[in-house]
Design a protein around this motif. Structure first.
Motif, short mmCIF file in Angstrom:
data_model
loop_
_atom_site.label_atom_id
_atom_site.label_comp_id
_atom_site.label_asym_id
_atom_site.label_seq_id
_atom_site.Cartn_x
_atom_site.Cartn_y
_atom_site.Cartn_z
N VAL A 1 4.42 9.92 2.47
CA VAL A 1 5.03 8.71 3.01
C VAL A 1 4.78 7.58 2.02
N LEU A 2 5.81 6.79 1.74
CA LEU A 2 5.68 5.65 0.84
C LEU A 2 5.87 4.36 1.62
N ILE A 3 4.90 3.45 1.53
CA ILE A 3 4.96 2.14 2.19
C ILE A 3 4.81 1.08 1.11
N ILE B 1 -4.81 7.64 2.70
CA ILE B 1 -4.07 6.52 2.14
C ILE B 1 -4.34 6.47 0.64
N VAL B 2 -3.26 6.46 -0.14
CA VAL B 2 -3.35 6.46 -1.61
C VAL B 2 -2.87 5.11 -2.13
N ASN B 3 -3.70 4.44 -2.88
CA ASN B 3 -3.37 3.11 -3.39
C ASN B 3 -2.24 3.12 -4.41
N ALA B 4 -1.29 2.19 -4.24
CA ALA B 4 -0.21 1.99 -5.21
C ALA B 4 -0.13 0.53 -5.59
N ALA C 1 -0.12 12.40 2.88
CA ALA C 1 -0.42 11.36 1.90
C ALA C 1 0.40 10.12 2.22
N ILE C 2 -0.27 9.01 2.45
CA ILE C 2 0.40 7.73 2.71
C ILE C 2 0.17 6.86 1.48
N VAL C 3 1.18 6.73 0.65
CA VAL C 3 1.07 5.96 -0.59
C VAL C 3 1.51 4.52 -0.29
#
Length: 311
Positions: A7-9, A36-39, A100-102
Motif C-alpha cells: 500500500v502506498l500513502i 510501515i515503510v518510510n518514504a 507493507a504500508i509505504v
C-alpha cells in the motif's frame, strides 16, 4: 513465495500520512500484520526526529516501522539508494506474509520504487569528495562547462543545479562513461505490484494551518536543541540532512540573526512553501492516484480497495 500486499500513502507534509499509516496498520492487525515503510527523504536520518516529525516511540510500539532513522546525517540517501532499501524491506515483509504500508512525502521515492531506476553506478566516497573539491576550485560556471564537455547531454542542466552536475561529474570520474549513457538504459521496476495507493490532499487552508501549528510545536518540543546538536557536528552543508526544514532557520536563531518569533515565522513560511511544492508534484506526476482529504478517509478508501482486491 507470496507477494506482500503493498500500500502506498503519499501527500504533503502535515497532511496526516503517518497517522493514516498507523491507523491502517492497526486496523489490519493480525499476525504478522502490517509494517510501515518510510518514504520521506529526511526521516531516514536519525539526527532529526523532531524536525522531520518522525514517528515516536509510542507509534513504533503500536506497529512495526522500517527505514526510519536508519542513516547517519553524514551519509547521503538518493532516491535510488532508498528504493533499493525499500524494495529489500518489502521483500522481507513478503517472506513474513505481512502487508507493507509505504508512507511519506517524497514523490521521487515512490516513482523510483514503482517505475524502477536506470542502472547508474554509485560513486565511492573519495570520488564524491573530489567532485566537491573540483566544484569549489573551479566555481559553478567552469565546473558546469567541464561536465558538459564530458557529457554534452548535461547542457540541459543550469549552472545552479550543483547537485546533478556533481553527480554527473562523479559518474564520469568513476566509470569513464557519461551519466547519460546509464540514463538511456531501461529502468527495472523494484516491486511486483501495488494493491492500493492514495494521496492525502487536505484543503489548502487546512494544510497550511497544520504546517504552522507543527512548526510552532516543534520549537516547543526540542527542535532547537536537536538542530544545535546537528550543526555542532560540523557536517558538510551540502549534505541532505543539512537542508532539512528548520535547520537553516534555527541556525539563524542560534547565530543571533533572527529572534525566536522571526525564526518561527520563517520556518512556518518555508514549511507552507514546501507543502505547496509537494502538492504540485503529486498533482502533476501522480494525477492518476486516488485522493482523500483526511487520514480517516484515506484509511477507509484503502481498506475498501484491499477488500475488493483492487490496485
Amino acid at each position: 513465495m507470496k507477494r506482500a500486499r503493498t500500500v502506498l500513502i503519499a501527500g504533503p507534509t502535515a497532511s496526516g500520512k503517518s497517522s493514516a499509516a498507523l491507523a491502517l496498520a492497526e486496523a489490519l492487525g493480525g499476525t504478522p500484520g502490517a509494517t510501515i515503510v518510510n518514504a520521506d527523504a529526511m526521516q531516514v536520518y536519525r539526527d532529526l526526529r523532531i524536525l522531520t516529525a518522525r514517528p515516536g516511540a509510542e507509534d513504533e510500539r503500536a506497529a512495526a516501522h522500517r527505514l526510519y532513522g536508519v542513516l547517519d546525517g553524514a551519509e547521503r540517501c538518493s532516491a535510488g539508494r532508498w528504493a533499493r532499501l525499500a524494495a529489500a524491506a518489502i521483500d522481507e515483509i513478503s517472506q513474513e506474509g505481512g502487508t507493507a504500508i509505504v508512507a511519506g512525502g517524497t514523490g521521487l521515492y515512490f516513482r523510483a520504487l514503482e517505475e524502477g531506476l536506470s542502472p547508474i553506478p554509485e560513486a565511492p566516497p573519495e570520488i564524491r569528495e573530489k567532485a566537491e573539491a573540483r566544484w569549489r576550485d573551479l566555481g559553478s560556471a567552469a565546473f558546469r562547462e567541464e561536465v558538459v564537455a564530458q557529457d554534452p547531454a548535461m547542457a540541459r542542466l543550469p549552472e545552479g543545479d550543483a547537485q546533478r552536475l556533481k553527480r554527473a561529474w562523479e559518474v564520469f570520474a568513476a566509470t569513464g562513461k557519461p551519466i547519460s549513457h546509464f540514463q538511456m538504459q531501461a529502468p527495472v521496476p523494484l516491486i511486483e505490484g501495488v494493491d492500493a495507493r492514495i494521496v492525502i490532499e487536505p484543503p489548502r487552508d487546512v494544510l497550511y494551518a497544520r504546517c504552522d501549528a507543527r512548526a510552532a510545536a516543534m520549537l516547543e518540543e526540542g527542535a532547537i536543541e536537536e538542530a544545535r546538536a546537528l550543526i555542532g557536528r560540523g557536517l558538510d552543508p551540502a549534505l541532505p540532512v543539512m537542508k532539512a526544514l528548520g535547520v537553516a532557520e534555527i541556525a539563524g536563531l542560534l547565530k543571533g540573526e533572527l529572534n525566536r518569533d522571526e525564526a518561527l515565522a520563517l520556518l512556518q513560511q518555508n514549511t507552507r512553501r514546501y507543502a505547496k511544492r509537494q502538492l504540485t508534484w503529486f498533482r502533476n506526476q501522480a494525477s492518476y492516484w486516488p485522493r482523500a482529504e483526511t487520514a480517516e478517509a484515506a484509511v477507509a478508501a484503502i481498506r475498501k480497495r484491499l477488500a475488493a482486491g483492487a490496485g
